[in-house]
Design a protein around this motif. Structure first.
Motif, PDB file in Angstrom:
ATOM      1  N   PHE A 104       0.806  -1.204   0.000  1.00  0.00           N
ATOM      2  CA  PHE A 104       0.000   0.000   0.000  1.00  0.00           C
ATOM      3  C   PHE A 104       0.843   1.260   0.000  1.00  0.00           C
ATOM      4  CE2 PHE A 104      -2.530  -3.236   2.211  1.00  0.00           C
ATOM      5  CZ  PHE A 104      -3.458  -3.409   1.211  1.00  0.00           C
ATOM      6  N   TYR A 105       2.162   1.141   0.125  1.00  0.00           N
ATOM      7  CA  TYR A 105       3.026   2.308   0.187  1.00  0.00           C
ATOM      8  C   TYR A 105       2.861   3.170  -1.056  1.00  0.00           C
ATOM      9  CZ  TYR A 105       7.116   5.239   0.621  1.00  0.00           C
ATOM     10  OH  TYR A 105       7.944   6.310   0.702  1.00  0.00           O
ATOM     11  N   ALA A 106       2.741   2.552  -2.202  1.00  0.00           N
ATOM     12  CA  ALA A 106       2.637   3.298  -3.462  1.00  0.00           C
ATOM     13  C   ALA A 106       1.374   4.141  -3.511  1.00  0.00           C
ATOM     14  CB  ALA A 106       2.661   2.331  -4.643  1.00  0.00           C
ATOM     15  N   TRP A 107       0.323   3.767  -2.787  1.00  0.00           N
ATOM     16  CA  TRP A 107      -0.915   4.527  -2.783  1.00  0.00           C
ATOM     17  C   TRP A 107      -0.982   5.503  -1.614  1.00  0.00           C
ATOM     18  CZ3 TRP A 107      -2.606  -0.945  -3.488  1.00  0.00           C
ATOM     19  CH2 TRP A 107      -2.717  -1.257  -4.843  1.00  0.00           C
ATOM     20  N   GLY A 108       0.132   5.647  -0.867  1.00  0.00           N
ATOM     21  CA  GLY A 108       0.142   6.560   0.272  1.00  0.00           C
ATOM     22  C   GLY A 108      -0.627   6.037   1.451  1.00  0.00           C
ATOM     23  N   MET A 109      -0.786   4.722   1.543  1.00  0.00           N
ATOM     24  CA  MET A 109      -1.565   4.135   2.622  1.00  0.00           C
ATOM     25  C   MET A 109      -0.680   3.415   3.627  1.00  0.00           C
ATOM     26  SD  MET A 109      -4.718   2.646   0.411  1.00  0.00           S
ATOM     27  CE  MET A 109      -5.408   1.806   1.818  1.00  0.00           C
ATOM     28  N   SER A 110       0.578   3.802   3.688  1.00  0.00           N
ATOM     29  CA  SER A 110       1.456   3.121   4.634  1.00  0.00           C
ATOM     30  C   SER A 110       1.044   3.491   6.051  1.00  0.00           C
ATOM     31  CB  SER A 110       2.908   3.509   4.383  1.00  0.00           C
ATOM     32  OG  SER A 110       3.074   4.892   4.558  1.00  0.00           O
ATOM     33  N   GLY A 111       1.301   2.616   6.970  1.00  0.00           N
ATOM     34  CA  GLY A 111       0.901   2.826   8.344  1.00  0.00           C
ATOM     35  C   GLY A 111       1.878   3.699   9.094  1.00  0.00           C
ATOM     36  N   GLY A 112       1.526   4.008  10.330  1.00  0.00           N
ATOM     37  CA  GLY A 112       2.399   4.791  11.188  1.00  0.00           C
ATOM     38  C   GLY A 112       3.319   3.865  11.943  1.00  0.00           C
ATOM     39  N   SER A 113       3.833   4.374  13.029  1.00  0.00           N
ATOM     40  CA  SER A 113       4.751   3.586  13.838  1.00  0.00           C
ATOM     41  C   SER A 113       4.013   2.441  14.503  1.00  0.00           C
ATOM     42  CB  SER A 113       5.368   4.460  14.925  1.00  0.00           C
ATOM     43  OG  SER A 113       6.143   5.466  14.349  1.00  0.00           O
ATOM     44  N   LYS A 114       4.713   1.354  14.674  1.00  0.00           N
ATOM     45  CA  LYS A 114       4.173   0.248  15.466  1.00  0.00           C
ATOM     46  C   LYS A 114       4.643   0.480  16.898  1.00  0.00           C
ATOM     47  CE  LYS A 114       3.972  -3.196  11.835  1.00  0.00           C
ATOM     48  NZ  LYS A 114       2.572  -3.060  11.564  1.00  0.00           N
ATOM     49  N   THR A 115       3.723   0.377  17.836  1.00  0.00           N
ATOM     50  CA  THR A 115       4.045   0.605  19.241  1.00  0.00           C
ATOM     51  C   THR A 115       3.803  -0.684  20.012  1.00  0.00           C
ATOM     52  OG1 THR A 115       3.352   2.904  19.027  1.00  0.00           O
ATOM     53  CG2 THR A 115       3.521   2.028  21.252  1.00  0.00           C
ATOM     54  N   ILE A 116       4.777  -1.042  20.833  1.00  0.00           N
ATOM     55  CA  ILE A 116       4.658  -2.218  21.703  1.00  0.00           C
ATOM     56  C   ILE A 116       4.641  -1.711  23.136  1.00  0.00           C
ATOM     57  CG2 ILE A 116       5.711  -4.374  22.466  1.00  0.00           C
ATOM     58  CD1 ILE A 116       7.049  -4.504  19.664  1.00  0.00           C
ATOM     59  N   THR A 117       3.567  -2.032  23.862  1.00  0.00           N
ATOM     60  CA  THR A 117       3.423  -1.612  25.254  1.00  0.00           C
ATOM     61  C   THR A 117       3.368  -2.863  26.119  1.00  0.00           C
ATOM     62  OG1 THR A 117       2.136   0.292  24.492  1.00  0.00           O
ATOM     63  CG2 THR A 117       2.043  -0.220  26.843  1.00  0.00           C
ATOM     64  N   ARG A 118       4.231  -2.909  27.136  1.00  0.00           N
ATOM     65  CA  ARG A 118       4.269  -4.042  28.070  1.00  0.00           C
ATOM     66  C   ARG A 118       3.815  -3.559  29.441  1.00  0.00           C
ATOM     67  NH1 ARG A 118       8.801  -4.310  24.746  1.00  0.00           N
ATOM     68  NH2 ARG A 118       8.820  -6.169  23.452  1.00  0.00           N
ATOM     69  N   MET A 119       2.897  -4.343  30.056  1.00  0.00           N
ATOM     70  CA  MET A 119       2.282  -3.938  31.311  1.00  0.00           C
ATOM     71  C   MET A 119       2.159  -5.114  32.276  1.00  0.00           C
ATOM     72  SD  MET A 119      -0.825  -1.961  29.387  1.00  0.00           S
ATOM     73  CE  MET A 119      -0.640  -2.872  27.861  1.00  0.00           C
ATOM     74  N   LEU A 120       2.349  -4.824  33.560  1.00  0.00           N
ATOM     75  CA  LEU A 120       2.037  -5.798  34.600  1.00  0.00           C
ATOM     76  C   LEU A 120       0.554  -5.673  34.921  1.00  0.00           C
ATOM     77  CD1 LEU A 120       4.976  -5.328  37.134  1.00  0.00           C
ATOM     78  CD2 LEU A 120       4.653  -7.200  35.502  1.00  0.00           C
ATOM     79  N   VAL A 121      -0.101  -6.785  35.136  1.00  0.00           N
ATOM     80  CA  VAL A 121      -1.511  -6.782  35.549  1.00  0.00           C
ATOM     81  C   VAL A 121      -1.528  -7.037  37.046  1.00  0.00           C
ATOM     82  CG1 VAL A 121      -3.759  -7.888  35.278  1.00  0.00           C
ATOM     83  CG2 VAL A 121      -2.226  -7.671  33.299  1.00  0.00           C
ATOM     84  N   VAL A 122      -2.221  -6.155  37.792  1.00  0.00           N
ATOM     85  CA  VAL A 122      -2.214  -6.270  39.249  1.00  0.00           C
ATOM     86  C   VAL A 122      -3.626  -6.286  39.806  1.00  0.00           C
ATOM     87  CG1 VAL A 122       0.049  -5.156  39.430  1.00  0.00           C
ATOM     88  CG2 VAL A 122      -2.009  -3.775  39.656  1.00  0.00           C
ATOM     89  N   ARG A 123      -3.731  -6.902  40.979  1.00  0.00           N
ATOM     90  CA  ARG A 123      -4.981  -6.929  41.748  1.00  0.00           C
ATOM     91  C   ARG A 123      -4.702  -6.159  43.038  1.00  0.00           C
ATOM     92  NH1 ARG A 123      -5.753 -12.401  42.815  1.00  0.00           N
ATOM     93  NH2 ARG A 123      -6.888 -12.557  40.851  1.00  0.00           N
ATOM     94  N   TYR A 124      -5.560  -5.212  43.347  1.00  0.00           N
ATOM     95  CA  TYR A 124      -5.392  -4.456  44.590  1.00  0.00           C
ATOM     96  C   TYR A 124      -5.735  -5.348  45.778  1.00  0.00           C
ATOM     97  CZ  TYR A 124      -5.255  -0.177  41.729  1.00  0.00           C
ATOM     98  OH  TYR A 124      -4.945   0.794  40.819  1.00  0.00           O
TER      99      TYR A 124
END
Length: 167
Positions: free
Chosen positions: A132-152
Motif C-alpha cells: 500500500f506504500y505506493a498509494w500513500g496508505m502506509s501505516g504509522g509507527s508500530k508501538t509495543i506496550t508491556r504492562m504488569l496486571v495487578v490486583r489491589y
C-alpha cells in the motif's frame, strides 16, 4: 450484431473482475491490519505482593493505567499484558484501551502498571514490502506496550501492641 453483444459482454465481465480485484486489494487487508494484538500471560509461582509508592494514573474503562510509578497500596502481580498496534491502522493507544481493560478484568485484575512502551519502526516504505506504500496508505509507527496486571489488596492492619498489665 452478435459480435457487438459479445464485445459488450466481455467488457462487462472485465469491469466486474476489475471491481472484484480492486475490492480484494483494498478491502481485504484493512480488517487484518486494523487489529491490535493483545497478549495476556498469567503469572504462575509464589504470590508476588508488593507495596507501591505512588505515581500517575489514568482511569478508563474500569481499570487504572499506572503510567509512572506504582499504586500507593498493596497489590499482587497476577499477569502480564503485551499490546502491539500500528498507530495508523489501529488508532489510539494501549493506555485506555477497552480491549486491554476487558482482558485485565477477566483475569481478576484492577490495574496495569506500564513497564515499557517502544516504537518498533515504520510499517511503510518501499523496502518494507508494504504493497500500500505506493498509494500513500502506509501505516504509522508500530508501538509495543508491556504492562504488569495487578490486583489491589486490602491494607494490612497494623499490629496492635499488647496492653500493658495493670499493677
Amino acid at each position: 450484431l452478435n459480435s457487438c453483444r459479445t464485445n459488450l459482454r466481455v467488457i462487462g465481465i472485465m469491469k466486474f473482475i476489475r471491481s472484484i480485484i480492486f475490492a480484494l486489494v483494498l478491502g481485504a487487508p484493512v480488517p487484518a491490519l486494523a487489529q491490535a494484538k493483545i497478549d495476556f500471560a498469567a503469572y504462575e509461582g509464589p504470590p508476588l505482593i508488593e507495596q507501591g509508592e505512588g505515581g500517575t494514573k489514568i482511569t478508563k474503562n474500569g481499570i487504572d493505567y499506572w503510567t509512572t510509578g506504582t499504586p500507593p497500596r498493596r497489590y499482587q502481580i497476577i499477569g502480564f499484558v503485551q499490546d502491539r498496534r500500528d498507530e495508523f491502522w489501529d488508532g489510539g493507544q494501549a493506555i485506555g484501551s477497552p480491549k486491554i481493560a476487558k482482558k485485565v478484568k477477566a483475569a481478576g485484575g484492577d490495574a496495569v502498571i506500564i513497564q515499557t512502551q517502544e516504537e518498533a519502526g515504520q510499517s511503510g516504505g518501499l523496502a518494507s514490502g508494504n504493497p500500500f506504500y505506493a498509494w500513500g496508505m502506509s501505516g504509522g509507527s508500530k508501538t509495543i506496550t508491556r504492562m504488569l496486571v495487578v490486583r489491589y489488596l486490602p491494607d494490612e492492619a497494623a499490629p496492635t501492641a499488647p496492653l500493658a498489665a495493670e499493677e
